[in-house]
Enzyme design. Structure first.
Site, PDB file in Angstrom:
ATOM      1  N   ARG A   1      -6.556   8.916  -7.645  1.00 29.78           N
ATOM      2  CA  ARG A   1      -5.234   8.755  -7.032  1.00 29.78           C
ATOM      3  C   ARG A   1      -4.246   8.044  -7.956  1.00 29.78           C
ATOM      4  O   ARG A   1      -3.046   8.085  -7.736  1.00 29.78           O
ATOM      5  CB  ARG A   1      -5.340   7.957  -5.717  1.00 29.78           C
ATOM      6  CG  ARG A   1      -6.083   8.705  -4.644  1.00 29.78           C
ATOM      7  CD  ARG A   1      -5.726   8.255  -3.249  1.00 29.78           C
ATOM      8  NE  ARG A   1      -5.773   6.830  -3.039  1.00 29.78           N
ATOM      9  CZ  ARG A   1      -5.999   6.269  -1.837  1.00 29.78           C
ATOM     10  NH1 ARG A   1      -6.225   7.037  -0.789  1.00 29.78           N
ATOM     11  NH2 ARG A   1      -5.997   4.976  -1.704  1.00 29.78           N
TER      12      ARG A   1
ATOM     13  N   LYS B   1     -10.216  -0.088 -15.021  1.00 31.37           N
ATOM     14  CA  LYS B   1     -11.376  -0.954 -14.831  1.00 31.37           C
ATOM     15  C   LYS B   1     -12.012  -0.654 -13.472  1.00 31.37           C
ATOM     16  O   LYS B   1     -11.527  -1.112 -12.438  1.00 31.37           O
ATOM     17  CB  LYS B   1     -10.968  -2.433 -14.901  1.00 31.37           C
ATOM     18  CG  LYS B   1     -12.156  -3.332 -15.068  1.00 31.37           C
ATOM     19  CD  LYS B   1     -12.092  -4.625 -14.285  1.00 31.37           C
ATOM     20  CE  LYS B   1     -12.331  -4.513 -12.839  1.00 31.37           C
ATOM     21  NZ  LYS B   1     -13.655  -4.032 -12.384  1.00 31.37           N
ATOM     22  N   PRO B   2     -13.112   0.120 -13.480  1.00 36.14           N
ATOM     23  CA  PRO B   2     -13.767   0.435 -12.204  1.00 36.14           C
ATOM     24  C   PRO B   2     -14.542  -0.767 -11.678  1.00 36.14           C
ATOM     25  O   PRO B   2     -14.786  -1.732 -12.402  1.00 36.14           O
ATOM     26  CB  PRO B   2     -14.720   1.569 -12.586  1.00 36.14           C
ATOM     27  CG  PRO B   2     -15.036   1.334 -14.034  1.00 36.14           C
ATOM     28  CD  PRO B   2     -13.796   0.715 -14.638  1.00 36.14           C
TER      29      PRO B   2
ATOM     30  N   GLU C   1      -2.989  -1.083  -3.022  1.00 40.26           N
ATOM     31  CA  GLU C   1      -3.651  -0.422  -1.886  1.00 40.26           C
ATOM     32  C   GLU C   1      -4.718  -1.393  -1.410  1.00 40.26           C
ATOM     33  O   GLU C   1      -5.797  -1.489  -2.009  1.00 40.26           O
ATOM     34  CB  GLU C   1      -4.287   0.901  -2.348  1.00 40.26           C
ATOM     35  CG  GLU C   1      -3.280   1.937  -2.816  1.00 40.26           C
ATOM     36  CD  GLU C   1      -2.513   2.585  -1.669  1.00 40.26           C
ATOM     37  OE1 GLU C   1      -2.897   2.399  -0.502  1.00 40.26           O
ATOM     38  OE2 GLU C   1      -1.516   3.265  -1.952  1.00 40.26           O
ATOM     39  N   LEU C   2      -4.426  -2.115  -0.343  1.00 43.12           N
ATOM     40  CA  LEU C   2      -5.292  -3.245   0.021  1.00 43.12           C
ATOM     41  C   LEU C   2      -6.067  -2.979   1.310  1.00 43.12           C
ATOM     42  O   LEU C   2      -6.224  -1.855   1.741  1.00 43.12           O
ATOM     43  CB  LEU C   2      -4.438  -4.514   0.106  1.00 43.12           C
ATOM     44  CG  LEU C   2      -3.579  -4.781  -1.151  1.00 43.12           C
ATOM     45  CD1 LEU C   2      -2.732  -6.025  -0.975  1.00 43.12           C
ATOM     46  CD2 LEU C   2      -4.442  -4.898  -2.396  1.00 43.12           C
TER      47      LEU C   2
ATOM     48  N   ARG D   1     -17.311   7.586   8.695  1.00 42.95           N
ATOM     49  CA  ARG D   1     -17.131   8.131   7.350  1.00 42.95           C
ATOM     50  C   ARG D   1     -17.353   6.986   6.363  1.00 42.95           C
ATOM     51  O   ARG D   1     -16.898   5.868   6.586  1.00 42.95           O
ATOM     52  CB  ARG D   1     -15.709   8.690   7.195  1.00 42.95           C
ATOM     53  CG  ARG D   1     -15.519   9.473   5.926  1.00 42.95           C
ATOM     54  CD  ARG D   1     -14.231  10.264   5.989  1.00 42.95           C
ATOM     55  NE  ARG D   1     -13.073   9.411   5.796  1.00 42.95           N
ATOM     56  CZ  ARG D   1     -12.408   9.281   4.643  1.00 42.95           C
ATOM     57  NH1 ARG D   1     -12.780   9.960   3.587  1.00 42.95           N
ATOM     58  NH2 ARG D   1     -11.370   8.485   4.552  1.00 42.95           N
TER      59      ARG D   1
ATOM     60  N   CYS E   1     -11.193   1.518   3.774  1.00 41.72           N
ATOM     61  CA  CYS E   1     -10.004   0.749   4.160  1.00 41.72           C
ATOM     62  C   CYS E   1      -9.383   1.354   5.409  1.00 41.72           C
ATOM     63  O   CYS E   1      -8.719   0.669   6.175  1.00 41.72           O
ATOM     64  CB  CYS E   1      -9.001   0.745   3.020  1.00 41.72           C
ATOM     65  SG  CYS E   1      -8.641   2.405   2.422  1.00 41.72           S
TER      66      CYS E   1
ATOM     67  N   GLU F   1       0.239   6.456  -2.669  1.00 42.74           N
ATOM     68  CA  GLU F   1      -0.529   7.329  -3.568  1.00 42.74           C
ATOM     69  C   GLU F   1      -0.619   8.710  -2.929  1.00 42.74           C
ATOM     70  O   GLU F   1      -0.932   8.828  -1.744  1.00 42.74           O
ATOM     71  CB  GLU F   1      -1.922   6.738  -3.812  1.00 42.74           C
ATOM     72  CG  GLU F   1      -1.819   5.441  -4.621  1.00 42.74           C
ATOM     73  CD  GLU F   1      -3.153   4.877  -5.092  1.00 42.74           C
ATOM     74  OE1 GLU F   1      -4.170   5.057  -4.393  1.00 42.74           O
ATOM     75  OE2 GLU F   1      -3.171   4.249  -6.169  1.00 42.74           O
TER      76      GLU F   1
HETATM   77  P1  NAD Z   1     -12.490  -6.206  -4.346  1.00 40.41           P
HETATM   78  O1  NAD Z   1     -11.102  -6.680  -4.152  1.00 40.41           O
HETATM   79  O2  NAD Z   1     -13.584  -7.187  -4.282  1.00 40.41           O
HETATM   80  O3  NAD Z   1     -12.637  -5.492  -5.742  1.00 40.41           O
HETATM   81  C1  NAD Z   1     -11.794  -4.432  -6.122  1.00 40.41           C
HETATM   82  C2  NAD Z   1     -11.697  -4.417  -7.624  1.00 40.41           C
HETATM   83  O4  NAD Z   1     -11.104  -5.625  -8.054  1.00 40.41           O
HETATM   84  C3  NAD Z   1     -13.026  -4.292  -8.352  1.00 40.41           C
HETATM   85  O5  NAD Z   1     -12.866  -3.472  -9.474  1.00 40.41           O
HETATM   86  C4  NAD Z   1     -13.297  -5.719  -8.794  1.00 40.41           C
HETATM   87  O6  NAD Z   1     -14.078  -5.804  -9.969  1.00 40.41           O
HETATM   88  C5  NAD Z   1     -11.897  -6.202  -9.077  1.00 40.41           C
HETATM   89  N1  NAD Z   1     -11.725  -7.656  -9.040  1.00 40.41           N
HETATM   90  C6  NAD Z   1     -12.388  -8.560  -8.289  1.00 40.41           C
HETATM   91  N2  NAD Z   1     -11.939  -9.805  -8.560  1.00 40.41           N
HETATM   92  C7  NAD Z   1     -10.955  -9.664  -9.489  1.00 40.41           C
HETATM   93  C8  NAD Z   1     -10.106 -10.576 -10.172  1.00 40.41           C
HETATM   94  N3  NAD Z   1     -10.147 -11.882  -9.959  1.00 40.41           N
HETATM   95  N4  NAD Z   1      -9.220 -10.071 -11.059  1.00 40.41           N
HETATM   96  C9  NAD Z   1      -9.142  -8.746 -11.293  1.00 40.41           C
HETATM   97  N5  NAD Z   1      -9.928  -7.852 -10.683  1.00 40.41           N
HETATM   98  C10 NAD Z   1     -10.815  -8.302  -9.782  1.00 40.41           C
HETATM   99  O7  NAD Z   1     -12.678  -5.023  -3.306  1.00 40.41           O
HETATM  100  P2  NAD Z   1     -13.967  -4.121  -3.079  1.00 40.41           P
HETATM  101  O8  NAD Z   1     -14.947  -4.919  -2.307  1.00 40.41           O
HETATM  102  O9  NAD Z   1     -14.395  -3.488  -4.360  1.00 40.41           O
HETATM  103  O10 NAD Z   1     -13.350  -2.953  -2.205  1.00 40.41           O
HETATM  104  C11 NAD Z   1     -13.218  -3.032  -0.850  1.00 40.41           C
HETATM  105  C12 NAD Z   1     -11.798  -3.382  -0.494  1.00 40.41           C
HETATM  106  O11 NAD Z   1     -10.914  -2.372  -0.995  1.00 40.41           O
HETATM  107  C13 NAD Z   1     -11.570  -3.398   0.985  1.00 40.41           C
HETATM  108  O12 NAD Z   1     -10.779  -4.495   1.335  1.00 40.41           O
HETATM  109  C14 NAD Z   1     -10.832  -2.093   1.248  1.00 40.41           C
HETATM  110  O13 NAD Z   1     -10.047  -2.095   2.397  1.00 40.41           O
HETATM  111  C15 NAD Z   1     -10.023  -1.966   0.019  1.00 40.41           C
HETATM  112  N6  NAD Z   1      -9.614  -0.572  -0.176  1.00 40.41           N
HETATM  113  C16 NAD Z   1      -8.307  -0.250   0.032  1.00 40.41           C
HETATM  114  C17 NAD Z   1      -7.898   1.068  -0.106  1.00 40.41           C
HETATM  115  C18 NAD Z   1      -6.475   1.462   0.131  1.00 40.41           C
HETATM  116  O14 NAD Z   1      -6.094   2.534  -0.323  1.00 40.41           O
HETATM  117  N7  NAD Z   1      -5.663   0.675   0.798  1.00 40.41           N
HETATM  118  C19 NAD Z   1      -8.814   2.043  -0.469  1.00 40.41           C
HETATM  119  C20 NAD Z   1     -10.145   1.674  -0.684  1.00 40.41           C
HETATM  120  C21 NAD Z   1     -10.519   0.345  -0.543  1.00 40.41           C
END
Ligand code: NAD
Length: 486
Positions: free
Chosen positions: A167, A182-183, A258-259, A286, A292, A466
């Protein structure tokens, strides 16, 4: 389980960092686990902040040349990527299931969804427009053009390991931007496989760079502090997004966020209850509830609440839980022990406040991070799982009295990503859709994701969109030229 095929698929994924078109080794590695077994399935390079800066060097170096490539040529790389993803869906889906856990059928659906962004933005690449107008006072002319924002940093989550990257990557390529991606450390393999496909599709070196790391703060921090970066796009949790927005403020970067969500799923007394239950199963189950967009709160009007809970319980109790590679499995494991502990704590909190588990309610024994599909009734409004993302297969059912009550309950959250509404009344449907404080509404359907639609939230669910015609705007800057016409 076809171990030989799993090994083969894993063996074909590059393990290095993609910087300037070559795969680089690193001094340290980190392990990737199969969440269904807890076993290590691969090791990838653990990038340092210096590696991330090398990746930004490559992106910044490639920016001008890439922006000058003809839009049609950029679009054709995207189209080839769509075709390669579609052709290789079986292998890519297996890879995703091995590192993320979701059933293979769902992984295939995610690859198809991700591929669709490449197809969509292949078409959008040739529709970047501007305008030419006459100043209201006459004389001067106003020329408005749109240009690529410049080098971007993308940080993506583990729950949709390919689609969340697609996206961002597809519109950035379409717009003529370069990027460092950065995945998530829990699921780096799908992104590495996607990067290899983009290279095969003809993406020039340096346009997309990928750094895998267990130190996301250091890596992202170094890139964000560098003046050559122009944009940050993040998908992940609200707390991390908030921190990154603050860091991005130092260099006044463009940001897309996108949170997290806390989606209400509203069922009115005039809903088609069968359709509502079908929608609920999709909206809740799903991705095993790790989305999210997952329905987090089932708000049901009193006269239909018991029947809705009964039908939903029947459906969730019948779902087959297991390793996502097994035939017929509908629910995979949660991503890791930490996530499962969080789900256990949220369910225990609700049960402790008087909720009743109509099915499930606890973890499943054995290896892997499994949690039983769960329906809870009689949930106290103060329960923590109504206030934060559950991110698991747990459906709390809460009763409301009338339309105004339902809307107030739905909006009683700091999040605003998506809401689902089930009603057969046209006026009610439109009234409620207008009143909900969310970026998206699913009307009589349990899923909203579509590459042709603007995906995104309001309130603390984020900024930016997106997909759709809006998706490419995030990667374009507007320039206005005041033209004196004698
Ligand atoms: P997360 O915030 O823990 O991690 C997401 C990414 O951020 C990862 O790549 C991680 O390595 C990185 N990250 C973590 N700490 C960081 C820091 N201090 N600095 C920079 N990068 C950092 O989230 P997650 O657990 O991987 O994913 C789940 C979350 O994502 C849920 O809250 C979900 O709702 C959200 N999400 C939102 C959408 C959307 O489109 N709104 C889509 C999918 C997931």
């Amino acid at each position: 389980m076809d171990i030989a095929r799993e090994r083969d698929v894993l063996g074909r994924v590059p393990r290095g960092l993609l910087i300037g078109g070559s795969w680089r080794e690193g001094t340290a590695l980190f392990a990737v686990e199969d969440p269904a077994t807890g076993e290590v399935i691969a090791e990838v390079v653990d990038a340092t902040a210096a590696d991330a800066i090398a990746a930004l060097d490559a992106a910044a170096g490639a920016q001008d040349g890439w922006a000058a490539v003809a839009p049609r040529a950029r679009g054709e790389i995207l189209r080839r990527t769509y075709e390669l993803l579609t052709e290789r869906v079986d292998d890519l889906a297996l890879l995703m299931t091995l590192e993320m856990g979701k059933p293979v059928a769902e992984s295939k659906a995610e690859i198809a969804y991700a591929a669709d962004f490449f197809r969509w933005f292949a078409e959008e690449a040739v529709r970047i427009d501007g305008r030419w107008t006459t100043s209201p006072a006459g004389g001067a002319r106003l020329l408005v053009m749109r240009q690529p924002v410049g080098p971007c940093l993308f940080v993506t989550p583990w729950n949709f390991p390919t689609a969340m990257g697609a996206r961002k990557i597809a519109p950035a390529i379409a717009a003529g931007c370069t990027m460092v991606c950065k995945p998530a450390e829990l699921t780096p393999l799908s992104m590495l496989a996607l990067a290899a496909i983009l290279a095969e599709a003809g993406l020039p070196p340096g346009v997309l760079n990928v750094v895998t790391t267990t130190r996301p703060g250091d890596v992202a921090g170094a890139v964000l502090a560098d003046h050559r970066l122009r944009k940050l796009s993040f998908t992940g949790s609200t707390p991390v997004g908030r921190r990154l927005m603050a860091q991005a403020a130092d260099n006044v970067l463009r940001v897309s966020m996108e949170l997290g969500g806390n989606a209400p799923f509203l069922v009115f007394d005039d809903a088609d209850l069968e359709a509502a239950v079908d929608g609920a199963v999709i909206a809740k189950m799903r991705n095993g509830g790790e989305a999210c967009t997952a329905a987090n709160r089932f708000l049901v009007q009193r006269s239909v609440a018991d029947e809705f809970a009964r039908l939903l319980t029947q459906r969730l109790a019948a779902m087959k839980v297991g390793r996502g590679t097994e035939e017929g499995v509908q629910v995979g494991p949660l991503i890791d022990a930490k996530q499962r502990t969080k789900v256990v704590q949220l369910v225990d909190d609700a049960l402790g406040r008087g909720a009743k588990a109509l099915t499930g309610g606890s973890s499943l024994d054995g290896p892997g991070y499994f949690f039983a599909p769960t329906v809870l009734s009689g949930v106290d409004p103060e329960s923590r799982l109504l206030q934060q993302e559950i991110f698991g297969p747990v459906a709390p059912v809460v009763v409301f009295e009338d339309e105004a009550d339902g809307i107030a309950a739905a909006n009683d959250t700091d999040f605003g990503l998506v809401a689902y509404v089930f009603t057969q009344g046209l006026d009610r449907a439109l009234r409620v859709a207008e009143a909900l404080q969310t970026g998206m509404v699913g009307l009589n359907q349990g899923m909203v994701s579509n590459a042709a639609a603007p995906f995104g939230g309001v309130k603390q669910s984020g900024v930016g969109r997106e997909g759709g015609a809006e998706g490419i705007d995030e990667y374009l800057s507007t320039k206005y030229v005041a033209v004196r016409l004698a």
